[in-house]
Design a protein around this motif. Structure first.
Motif, mmCIF file in Angstrom:
data_model
loop_
_atom_site.group_PDB
_atom_site.id
_atom_site.type_symbol
_atom_site.label_atom_id
_atom_site.label_comp_id
_atom_site.label_asym_id
_atom_site.label_seq_id
_atom_site.Cartn_x
_atom_site.Cartn_y
_atom_site.Cartn_z
ATOM 1 N N UNK A 11 3.463 7.416 2.517
ATOM 2 C CA UNK A 11 2.520 6.417 2.021
ATOM 3 C C UNK A 11 3.027 5.873 0.693
ATOM 4 N N UNK A 12 3.208 4.543 0.615
ATOM 5 C CA UNK A 12 3.770 3.928 -0.575
ATOM 6 C C UNK A 12 2.921 2.759 -1.056
ATOM 7 N N UNK A 13 2.813 2.566 -2.374
ATOM 8 C CA UNK A 13 2.173 1.347 -2.877
ATOM 9 C C UNK A 13 3.172 0.191 -2.831
ATOM 10 N N UNK A 14 2.674 -1.009 -2.601
ATOM 11 C CA UNK A 14 3.538 -2.183 -2.588
ATOM 12 C C UNK A 14 4.087 -2.446 -3.988
ATOM 13 N N UNK A 15 5.281 -3.019 -4.049
ATOM 14 C CA UNK A 15 5.906 -3.332 -5.334
ATOM 15 C C UNK A 15 5.449 -4.680 -5.884
ATOM 16 N N UNK A 16 5.173 -5.637 -4.990
ATOM 17 C CA UNK A 16 4.870 -6.990 -5.436
ATOM 18 C C UNK A 16 3.401 -7.220 -5.780
ATOM 19 N N UNK A 17 2.551 -6.252 -5.408
ATOM 20 C CA UNK A 17 1.121 -6.396 -5.671
ATOM 21 C C UNK A 17 0.626 -7.726 -5.096
ATOM 22 N N UNK A 18 0.069 -8.587 -5.953
ATOM 23 C CA UNK A 18 -0.569 -9.815 -5.475
ATOM 24 C C UNK A 18 0.380 -11.006 -5.426
ATOM 25 N N UNK A 19 1.668 -10.796 -5.708
ATOM 26 C CA UNK A 19 2.632 -11.896 -5.683
ATOM 27 C C UNK A 19 3.450 -11.916 -4.401
ATOM 28 N N UNK A 20 3.226 -10.941 -3.522
ATOM 29 C CA UNK A 20 4.025 -10.834 -2.309
ATOM 30 C C UNK A 20 3.908 -12.070 -1.429
ATOM 31 N N UNK A 47 9.162 -5.881 2.464
ATOM 32 C CA UNK A 47 10.150 -5.160 3.269
ATOM 33 C C UNK A 47 11.568 -5.371 2.745
ATOM 34 N N UNK A 48 11.875 -6.581 2.299
ATOM 35 C CA UNK A 48 13.249 -6.880 1.913
ATOM 36 C C UNK A 48 13.526 -6.717 0.423
ATOM 37 N N UNK A 49 12.500 -6.905 -0.420
ATOM 38 C CA UNK A 49 12.727 -6.826 -1.857
ATOM 39 C C UNK A 49 11.823 -5.822 -2.571
ATOM 40 N N UNK A 50 10.866 -5.240 -1.863
ATOM 41 C CA UNK A 50 9.902 -4.362 -2.500
ATOM 42 C C UNK A 50 9.996 -2.929 -2.036
ATOM 43 N N UNK A 51 8.826 -2.323 -1.791
ATOM 44 C CA UNK A 51 8.775 -0.896 -1.448
ATOM 45 C C UNK A 51 9.454 -0.573 -0.124
ATOM 46 N N UNK A 52 9.582 -1.560 0.769
ATOM 47 C CA UNK A 52 10.196 -1.314 2.064
ATOM 48 C C UNK A 52 11.707 -1.455 2.082
ATOM 49 N N UNK A 108 -2.078 5.232 17.204
ATOM 50 C CA UNK A 108 -1.642 4.138 18.064
ATOM 51 C C UNK A 108 -0.153 3.826 17.925
ATOM 52 N N UNK A 109 0.388 3.925 16.696
ATOM 53 C CA UNK A 109 1.733 3.393 16.454
ATOM 54 C C UNK A 109 2.742 4.403 15.893
ATOM 55 N N UNK A 110 2.329 5.502 15.341
ATOM 56 C CA UNK A 110 3.214 6.521 14.806
ATOM 57 C C UNK A 110 4.267 5.954 13.854
ATOM 58 N N UNK A 111 3.841 5.297 12.778
ATOM 59 C CA UNK A 111 4.816 4.747 11.836
ATOM 60 C C UNK A 111 5.507 5.832 11.019
ATOM 61 N N UNK A 112 6.712 5.517 10.558
ATOM 62 C CA UNK A 112 7.425 6.394 9.626
ATOM 63 C C UNK A 112 6.939 6.174 8.194
ATOM 64 N N UNK A 113 6.593 4.925 7.884
ATOM 65 C CA UNK A 113 6.191 4.563 6.528
ATOM 66 C C UNK A 113 4.994 3.621 6.602
ATOM 67 N N UNK A 114 4.016 3.827 5.725
ATOM 68 C CA UNK A 114 2.898 2.901 5.560
ATOM 69 C C UNK A 114 2.917 2.421 4.110
ATOM 70 N N UNK A 115 2.973 1.104 3.930
ATOM 71 C CA UNK A 115 2.961 0.498 2.595
ATOM 72 C C UNK A 115 1.654 -0.259 2.428
ATOM 73 N N UNK A 116 0.956 -0.005 1.328
ATOM 74 C CA UNK A 116 -0.322 -0.661 1.071
ATOM 75 C C UNK A 116 -0.169 -1.628 -0.089
ATOM 76 N N UNK A 117 -0.487 -2.908 0.180
ATOM 77 C CA UNK A 117 -0.372 -3.960 -0.819
ATOM 78 C C UNK A 117 -1.690 -4.671 -1.067
ATOM 79 N N UNK A 118 -1.590 -5.849 -1.674
ATOM 80 C CA UNK A 118 -2.775 -6.541 -2.149
ATOM 81 C C UNK A 118 -3.025 -6.168 -3.604
#
Length: 265
Positions: free
Chosen positions: A227-236, A116-121, A198-208
């Motif tokens: 829909x966005x891929x995570x920036x940190x992948x497995x280092x998040x 959220x603070x340094x990656x895709x968010x 359930x939640x009506x998000x504006x953005x969904x980020x998928x990581x791992x």
């Protein structure tokens, strides 16, 4: 400030020293295999072995795959269901074993904090949901950058599948069942459509780790949210754990309410 971040997972325990104010790793990532029976004494001993390899002095941040309240593990590890973890003060146990002040938070919370603070968010406002998909499914909900801790949406029951999301859509299930990317993407689509209701998000980020292959399954996920891929992948998880530790010692913008700490030996 450079701190040691550690990500405890079902298959491996990983760590690196991180510049917690920029999200950058300043050492190579090291990994030790998780103990097969994953009991508290064994996990703490493995973490202590990992810490020794860094020749590091200072606070430690740790992400753990369970509900964590004030440094205590409140539930069995997510998707693993190993016994013996209820109400274990993991922050105090690791601090006693290493001699370092230790902060412990939910693994998905700390990973999603980094994203959220340094990656895709970064720069995203409104309702942002981040999911880490691996052995299980971790999740976090942010409202204008503030996190709701221990948001365990991997445990959501999917009526069409008659299973929880983790039992139906995790990356572990994809591998065990030999699902094609299209088949797995269809399962993710079912899950995220339910989440949207359930939640009506504006953005969904998928990581791992699987997020580096997002081009193979994103086309099968049809949601309203961006829909966005995570920036940190497995280092998040490593980065976020260090961020949580920094916040405890020097309050930051990314307060993590569910985390807890021990001052060390």
């Amino acid at each position: 400030m450079e701190l040691l971040g550690i990500d405890i997972g079902g298959s491996g325990i990983k760590g690196a020293i991180v510049n917690a104010t920029t999200g950058e790793l300043v050492t190579e990532r090291l990994r030790l295999p998780s103990p097969p029976t994953f009991q508290p004494d064994e996990v703490v001993a493995t973490v202590a072995d990992l810490v020794k390899q860094f020749n590091y002095e200072g606070p430690i941040g740790v992400g753990f795959p369970a509900v964590v309240m004030h440094g205590r593990v409140m539930t069995p590890p997510t998707a693993l269901a190993f016994p013996g973890w209820d109400d274990v003060n993991l922050a105090e146990r690791i601090s006693a074993a290493t001699g370092h002040p230790t902060t412990v938070g939910n693994d998905a919370d700390v990973a999603c904090l980094a994203e959220m603070y340094f990656g895709a968010g970064k720069g995203q406002s409104g309702v942002v949901m981040v999911f880490t998909i691996g052995t299980g499914i971790g999740s976090a909900l942010f409202l204008d950058g503030r996190i709701v801790p221990n948001f365990e949406l991997g445990r959501v029951f999917l009526q069409d599948s008659k299973k929880t999301a983790e039992q139906w859509t995790s990356d572990r299930v994809r591998e065990e069942k030999g699902l094609s990317w299209e088949e797995w993407g269809g399962r993710l689509n079912l899950y995220f459509k339910h989440i949207e209701l359930l939640f009506w998000p504006d953005v969904i980020i998928i990581g791992g780790g699987v997020s580096k292959k997002h081009a193979k399954f994103f086309p099968y996920i049809n949601v309203r949210a961006q829909l966005l891929p995570a920036a940190f992948r497995n280092e998040a998880g490593i980065v976020g754990a260090a961020m949580a530790a920094l916040d405890v010692h020097e309050p930051q913008a990314w307060d993590l309410p569910g985390a807890g700490h021990s001052e060390g030996a």
